[in-house]
Write an enzyme that holds these catalytic residues in place. Sequence first.
Site, short mmCIF file in Angstrom:
data_model
loop_
_atom_site.label_atom_id
_atom_site.label_comp_id
_atom_site.label_asym_id
_atom_site.label_seq_id
_atom_site.Cartn_x
_atom_site.Cartn_y
_atom_site.Cartn_z
N CYS A 1 3.38 -0.29 4.46
CA CYS A 1 2.15 0.47 4.24
C CYS A 1 2.54 1.93 4.13
CB CYS A 1 1.16 0.23 5.38
SG CYS A 1 -0.47 0.92 5.04
N SER B 1 5.23 2.27 9.72
CA SER B 1 6.14 2.37 8.58
C SER B 1 7.04 3.58 8.67
CB SER B 1 5.36 2.37 7.25
OG SER B 1 4.78 1.11 7.02
N GLU C 1 0.86 -1.18 0.00
CA GLU C 1 0.00 0.00 0.00
C GLU C 1 0.89 1.23 0.00
OE1 GLU C 1 -3.30 2.71 0.55
OE2 GLU C 1 -2.97 0.78 -0.40
N CYS D 1 0.42 5.02 4.87
CA CYS D 1 0.40 5.48 6.26
C CYS D 1 1.52 6.46 6.54
CB CYS D 1 0.54 4.29 7.21
SG CYS D 1 -0.70 3.02 7.00
N HIS E 1 -6.07 3.96 12.23
CA HIS E 1 -5.79 5.36 12.49
C HIS E 1 -6.97 6.05 13.17
CE1 HIS E 1 -1.95 5.27 10.47
NE2 HIS E 1 -2.51 4.58 9.50
N CYS F 1 -5.18 -0.63 6.13
CA CYS F 1 -5.42 -0.90 7.56
C CYS F 1 -6.62 -0.11 8.07
CB CYS F 1 -4.16 -0.66 8.38
SG CYS F 1 -3.20 0.78 7.91
N CYS G 1 -4.81 5.70 5.54
CA CYS G 1 -4.55 4.42 4.86
C CYS G 1 -5.85 3.80 4.37
CB CYS G 1 -3.83 3.46 5.81
SG CYS G 1 -3.36 1.91 5.01
N ARG H 1 0.98 -3.54 11.60
CA ARG H 1 2.38 -3.32 11.25
C ARG H 1 3.22 -2.85 12.42
NH1 ARG H 1 -1.20 -2.54 7.55
NH2 ARG H 1 -0.85 -3.32 5.44
#
Length: 630
Positions: free
Chosen positions: A606, A562, A13, A609, A69, A65, A62, A539
């Site tokens: 990701c 990330s 992503e 993110c 968030h 996921c 994102c 993650r």
Amino acid sequence: MKRIVVDPINRIEGHLRVEIKVNEATGKVEDALSSGTAWRGIELVLKGRDPRDAWLFAQRICGVCTTVHALACLRAVEDALGIQIPKNANYMRNIIAASQMIHDHIVHFYHLHALDWVSPVAALKADPAATAALQNTVLEKYSLKFEGPIAFDTNAYAKDFPKATTAYFREIQNKIKNIVESGQLGIFAAQYWDHPDYSILPPEAHLMAVAHYLNMLDRQRDLVTSHLVFGGKNPHPHYIVGGMPCSISMNDMNASVNTERLALVGTSVDLAIDLVNSFYIPDVLVIGDLFIKAGHVDGGGLAGKRVLSFGDFPEERYSGISNGDYFNNLLVRSNGVVENFGEGVDRAAFYPLEGKDLSDPAVLAEGVEHAWYNYPEASKDLHPWSGITSPQYTGPKEGTKTAWKYLDEAGKYSWIKTPKWNGKMVEVGPLAKYIIVYTKVKKGFLQQPTWAEKFMVDQIEAVSKLLNMPPEKWMPTTVGRTAVRGLDAQLNAYINKYFLDKLINNIKAGDTTVANTNTWDQANWPKEARGVGLHEAPRGGLSHWVTIKNGKIDNYQAIVPSTWNACPRDTNAGYGAYESSMIETKVKIAEKPLEILRVVHSFDPCLACATHLYDGQGKELSVVRTDPYL
């Protein structure tokens, strides 16, 4: 020395570019950099907005996921305003989070990462009858027979179970053959199918795994039913500051939550247990075992040196996060840092992460030495409550600002900042969480482990016995990082069951409250407030930081997993997790760096993110085609 660029990294992503310098004689990666290639401007989008709406915007950081968030944002705002959510809301949020974890791990392994280990082309050489026999052998040898804490099981039988017949695998093989012979590989395109690493697995393992790849494409959508029932939809379910927006009634069949819809959630929870136990765990362990036996114990990077986690799944209500009460109430108390796990658990050092640490800029801060941002004092890191989002794009070392050849490892080269713990780089993720819990239990920091923590230790020891290798040898590797995601999915499948049971029992006791709206009115808010929201996302450790003035957001910062892992290097702190893992990975063919794709994918990147591009006027700036066939 040869410089190799992989841009974009596919099957993730977001937008990630990596560059490596390879010694072609030895295959050793001498240097590596990872670059997030788009700017995340969500912090600027949120500035000046009503904090009660912030989760709705933050959730769009994102698209994979989905919910994580929103949860971190809600916790940050509630922490700032001193809001305690009701028991039902806490249970529902935990169920949504656990469902997301399972869904994310399954989609990652089968649809984003599996093709680094498994080849549909190699599957064409398989004997379908031998594949059926292999399927039974794998189920016998590689299944982990664990159970969660819930005594009852609403699942009459394992409704989703791997098929093991010659006819089934022959039919799958014929479908793959038609795709390959058509010359249009579609979802199997853009990979180094002639790489020698694909010979590590026998053809039958390739056919079995591709069949499961297709199985999971069909079943994964049913894992997030809780998002629909409690949050109205997926992706991006709905929430409310102070709790959840869904009403509960066991008598009204039009209510958001009733007996019928709780039963739907129960069916989804049971499905997750079946899929993880019968497909995911056996598949990831048989692949991991064969790769370990072939000598693939590299790619550990920071995992054996320094890992961080925040912990998660509050059992009951808590008064706040920044005051430390959150940490006193967790089912998985992985909050802390472990150093030197790769030297063995006896030599590993544990450092707690507590409420007082969250506000200390010496403990948690972000730098921009190699990131395309500007700080007032370029060499001074900033605590996220004081964080600044000011872009400063300088372009590449070679090429133009819009057509890069090579990035400038000595200067700025990424849209990702560099977060640090005590001035040091760390790795986050399920592997970090498991290393920390295992170390805390084994070294006596958790005298009375929760059922979930004991479950995690039992999983690690079972895999260590299966692989005939101590945890410090197999865990901090590419294989270990991938395998532990499967263990985490299994853990979360039973956490799902656990909190659904708590929710049902609480409703049976007569409690139907889902939201605390006592402080909804801004008149009840302090003129200035700040809060932090923590969540152990798929993650890894996720944190959102908000400051509120006069009822509006004055500053907002998000340090996502990330960001920790994909961050650029730092003169004093060294390399981040992606970069150090690439440096510790050998490459057989420089022009076909499958090993680099595998180690980077093991983090489940990701980058949406970590990076976002935003234009205040709503203009389309550019369209980037990442698919060469479009």
